[in-house]
Design an enzyme around this catalytic site. Structure first.
Site, PDB file in Angstrom:
ATOM      1  N   TYR A 126     -59.237 -30.986 -13.298  1.00  0.00           N
ATOM      2  CA  TYR A 126     -58.470 -31.972 -14.061  1.00  0.00           C
ATOM      3  C   TYR A 126     -57.009 -31.553 -14.086  1.00  0.00           C
ATOM      4  CZ  TYR A 126     -56.885 -35.238 -17.553  1.00  0.00           C
ATOM      5  OH  TYR A 126     -56.200 -36.239 -18.186  1.00  0.00           O
ATOM      6  N   GLN A 188     -62.176 -40.348 -19.825  1.00  0.00           N
ATOM      7  CA  GLN A 188     -62.945 -41.048 -18.792  1.00  0.00           C
ATOM      8  C   GLN A 188     -63.043 -40.232 -17.505  1.00  0.00           C
ATOM      9  OE1 GLN A 188     -60.135 -42.116 -20.245  1.00  0.00           O
ATOM     10  NE2 GLN A 188     -58.789 -43.222 -18.848  1.00  0.00           N
ATOM     11  N   ASN A 211     -55.041 -32.585 -23.137  1.00  0.00           N
ATOM     12  CA  ASN A 211     -54.765 -32.749 -24.562  1.00  0.00           C
ATOM     13  C   ASN A 211     -56.052 -32.563 -25.373  1.00  0.00           C
ATOM     14  OD1 ASN A 211     -56.246 -35.144 -24.342  1.00  0.00           O
ATOM     15  ND2 ASN A 211     -54.424 -36.431 -24.177  1.00  0.00           N
ATOM     16  N   SER A 234     -50.344 -26.119 -25.534  1.00  0.00           N
ATOM     17  CA  SER A 234     -49.845 -24.778 -25.219  1.00  0.00           C
ATOM     18  C   SER A 234     -49.494 -23.957 -26.445  1.00  0.00           C
ATOM     19  CB  SER A 234     -48.627 -24.893 -24.302  1.00  0.00           C
ATOM     20  OG  SER A 234     -48.313 -23.652 -23.742  1.00  0.00           O
ATOM     21  N   GLN A 256     -42.305 -23.382 -24.466  1.00  0.00           N
ATOM     22  CA  GLN A 256     -43.688 -23.771 -24.759  1.00  0.00           C
ATOM     23  C   GLN A 256     -43.752 -24.996 -25.652  1.00  0.00           C
ATOM     24  OE1 GLN A 256     -46.283 -22.385 -23.026  1.00  0.00           O
ATOM     25  NE2 GLN A 256     -44.458 -21.564 -22.049  1.00  0.00           N
ATOM     26  N   HIS A 259     -43.881 -28.656 -24.165  1.00  0.00           N
ATOM     27  CA  HIS A 259     -45.097 -29.178 -23.525  1.00  0.00           C
ATOM     28  C   HIS A 259     -45.675 -30.372 -24.267  1.00  0.00           C
ATOM     29  CE1 HIS A 259     -46.214 -26.701 -20.120  1.00  0.00           C
ATOM     30  NE2 HIS A 259     -45.907 -25.610 -20.775  1.00  0.00           N
ATOM     31  N   GLU A 321     -52.854 -18.373 -26.399  1.00  0.00           N
ATOM     32  CA  GLU A 321     -52.872 -18.582 -24.954  1.00  0.00           C
ATOM     33  C   GLU A 321     -51.947 -17.584 -24.246  1.00  0.00           C
ATOM     34  OE1 GLU A 321     -51.920 -22.331 -21.938  1.00  0.00           O
ATOM     35  OE2 GLU A 321     -51.001 -22.247 -23.922  1.00  0.00           O
ATOM     36  N   HIS A 322     -50.706 -17.490 -24.705  1.00  0.00           N
ATOM     37  CA  HIS A 322     -49.721 -16.587 -24.116  1.00  0.00           C
ATOM     38  C   HIS A 322     -49.208 -15.596 -25.154  1.00  0.00           C
ATOM     39  CE1 HIS A 322     -49.070 -20.584 -22.069  1.00  0.00           C
ATOM     40  NE2 HIS A 322     -49.232 -19.827 -21.002  1.00  0.00           N
ATOM     41  N   ASP A 355     -46.335 -19.432 -15.132  1.00  0.00           N
ATOM     42  CA  ASP A 355     -46.598 -20.867 -15.013  1.00  0.00           C
ATOM     43  C   ASP A 355     -46.448 -21.357 -13.580  1.00  0.00           C
ATOM     44  OD1 ASP A 355     -47.214 -21.307 -17.647  1.00  0.00           O
ATOM     45  OD2 ASP A 355     -45.240 -22.067 -18.206  1.00  0.00           O
ATOM     46  N   GLU A 409     -95.484  -6.149 -26.539  1.00  0.00           N
ATOM     47  CA  GLU A 409     -95.073  -7.536 -26.780  1.00  0.00           C
ATOM     48  C   GLU A 409     -96.248  -8.507 -26.720  1.00  0.00           C
ATOM     49  OE1 GLU A 409     -91.884  -8.512 -24.139  1.00  0.00           O
ATOM     50  OE2 GLU A 409     -90.432  -7.261 -25.205  1.00  0.00           O
ATOM     51  N   HIS A 414     -98.443  -9.824 -18.016  1.00  0.00           N
ATOM     52  CA  HIS A 414     -97.314  -9.109 -17.437  1.00  0.00           C
ATOM     53  C   HIS A 414     -97.734  -7.697 -17.034  1.00  0.00           C
ATOM     54  CE1 HIS A 414     -94.915 -12.388 -18.984  1.00  0.00           C
ATOM     55  NE2 HIS A 414     -93.789 -11.849 -18.511  1.00  0.00           N
TER      56      HIS A 414
END
Length: 424
Positions: A126, A188, A211, A234, A256, A259, A321-322, A355, A409, A414
């Site tokens: 995306y 979508q 977003n 961001s 930043q 953005h 994030e940063h 970036d 168990e 097994h």
């Protein structure tokens, strides 16, 4: 803007965490659109593209002619810059790829264990649009996928008002190696890649930022398809002492903030003098910012803390994030940080470097998710499968342990599946 912060105080940071509540509030809208796309396919995609983007699409896919014409519009100098960025991104992400397709090693006599590495077969990327064009994000998603060996990478990106995709974004997608591109954005697009439509194929994993609605959609469809991480608006936290340049800090915080209105820029410093200088610089630099209308609405805060150790603790609590570290001894702070998408050390390491061109990835977890998620990397596109090659000698050396634990168990079958092999 300047506030005192005593310790890791969630109350004082309430505004920071309030900004992150958007994903939960967007979830119901994301669910509704996603379910409509699941049921309605292309028709629903077109409906929401018209409703949200104001664009009435005929075909959803970018044609070969459109791609060719877009690349032809880009000047040679820009193409050269894209090539530089691609080379650095490719070099860094190639280092993350396993040396071979598998490995096997002897753990004990007769027991060899290892891993087999398999690229995902189809990935959806995306690429955000809307308020800006992001060819850099196209590179950051497509190049690592191709380095990992993914045979088919499709991309979705929002169309412009005339129904086309920005030529620079298309050129970046083409140069990075995207196999198919669709003029679809928002929830979508995420739903179409997750569930598949008549035009858009279903993928195994969706990667890329967006977003709050895109992020909410990625979280919603995760029961159907894997995602890289929640990557929304961001964020930056700057940790700085009195050796830092206030002009650089202000510039990076504003960078930043431009953005998105939901972006977050924070400075943590023990120096009141630095805090005041940065505050003044921010106001001065905002005056000439072309996206001032967005910057003014973003969350920007300057916090004075007791010392750098407290700053590191607050930063870890935020899990941004940063993180930029501008102090006397950056390595000391680096060793104290545990939760961050990416960390920049020194006054000549702005976020903008990562970036675009340093080679590290800029698709990173936001909203505090850096506590548990890694940023985009080559291994996001590779599955690991354990391999076990066991001979009689090896199984005999561990059979008593297997039988005993299986019996404890209550899984007698097994235990019997092992003991059968040693019956006379």
């Amino acid at each position: 803007m300047i506030r005192q912060l005593y310790g890791v105080d969630d109350g004082a940071l309430e505004e920071v965490f309030k900004r992150r509540a958007g994903i939960s509030t967007a979830m119901e809208s994301a669910r509704r659109v996603a379910e409509d796309v699941r049921a309605g396919g292309d028709a629903a995609v077109r409906k929401y593209t018209k409703e949200f983007d104001g664009v009435e699409l005929r075909g959803l896919e970018v044609t070969e002619d459109e791609m060719y014409n877009a690349v032809e519009l880009i000047d040679y100098e820009t193409i050269g810059h894209l090539e530089t960025a691609i080379a650095n991104i490719e070099a860094f992400h190639s280092l993350q790829r396993p040396a071979g397709d598998m490995w096997l090693t002897e753990i004990s006599p007769g027991i060899r264990l290892g891993q087999k590495f398999t690229p995902l077969q189809r990935v959806g990327a995306y690429i955000p649009g809307g308020t800006a064009s992001y060819p850099s994000t196209a590179l950051m998603l497509i190049v690592p996928a191709k380095v990992a060996g993914v045979p088919e990478v499709i991309a979705c990106t929002p169309p412009r008002k005339d129904g086309t995709v920005h030529p620079l974004t298309l050129a970046a997608l083409d140069m990075a190696g995207a196999d198919r591109v669709f003029k679809v954005g928002g929830v979508q697009a995420i739903a179409a890649m997750a569930y598949g439509t008549q035009s858009i194929p279903r993928v195994e994993k969706i990667v890329g930022p967006g977003n709050v609605y895109v992020t909410a959609a990625k979280i919603y469809v995760r029961d159907t398809v894997e995602i890289d991480m929640p990557a929304g608006p961001s964020e930056i936290v700057v940790i700085a002492d009195d050796t830092a340049n206030p002009s650089y800090i202000a510039a990076d915080m504003i960078a930043q903030a431009e953005h998105d209105v939901n972006a977050m820029s924070i400075l943590l410093t023990p120096s009141e003098l630095l805090a005041e200088a940065v505050d003044i610089e921010i106001e001065k630099q905002k005056e000439t910012a072309s996206r001032r209308h967005i910057i003014e609405k973003a969350a920007m805060g300057i916090y004075v803390v007791d010392d750098i150790e407290v700053a590191a603790g607050v930063c870890d609590r935020i899990a941004p994030e940063h993180v930029e570290v501008m102090v006397r001894d950056p390595m000391l702070v680096l060793n104290r940080l545990h939760n961050a998408g990416t960390i920049y050390l020194g006054e000549y390491a702005p976020v903008a470097a990562g970036d675009y061109a340093s080679g590290a990835n800029h698709v990173l977890p936001t909203g505090g998710y850096a506590r548990v998620f890694s940023g985009m990397n080559t291994m996001q596109f590779i599955k690991t499968t354990s391999v076990q090659a066991i001979e009689r000698e090896g199984l005999e050396s561990i059979k008593d342990t297997i039988i005993a634990l299986a019996s404890i168990e209550g899984l007698d079958a097994h235990a019997r599946s092992v003991s059968k092999r040693f019956e006379q």
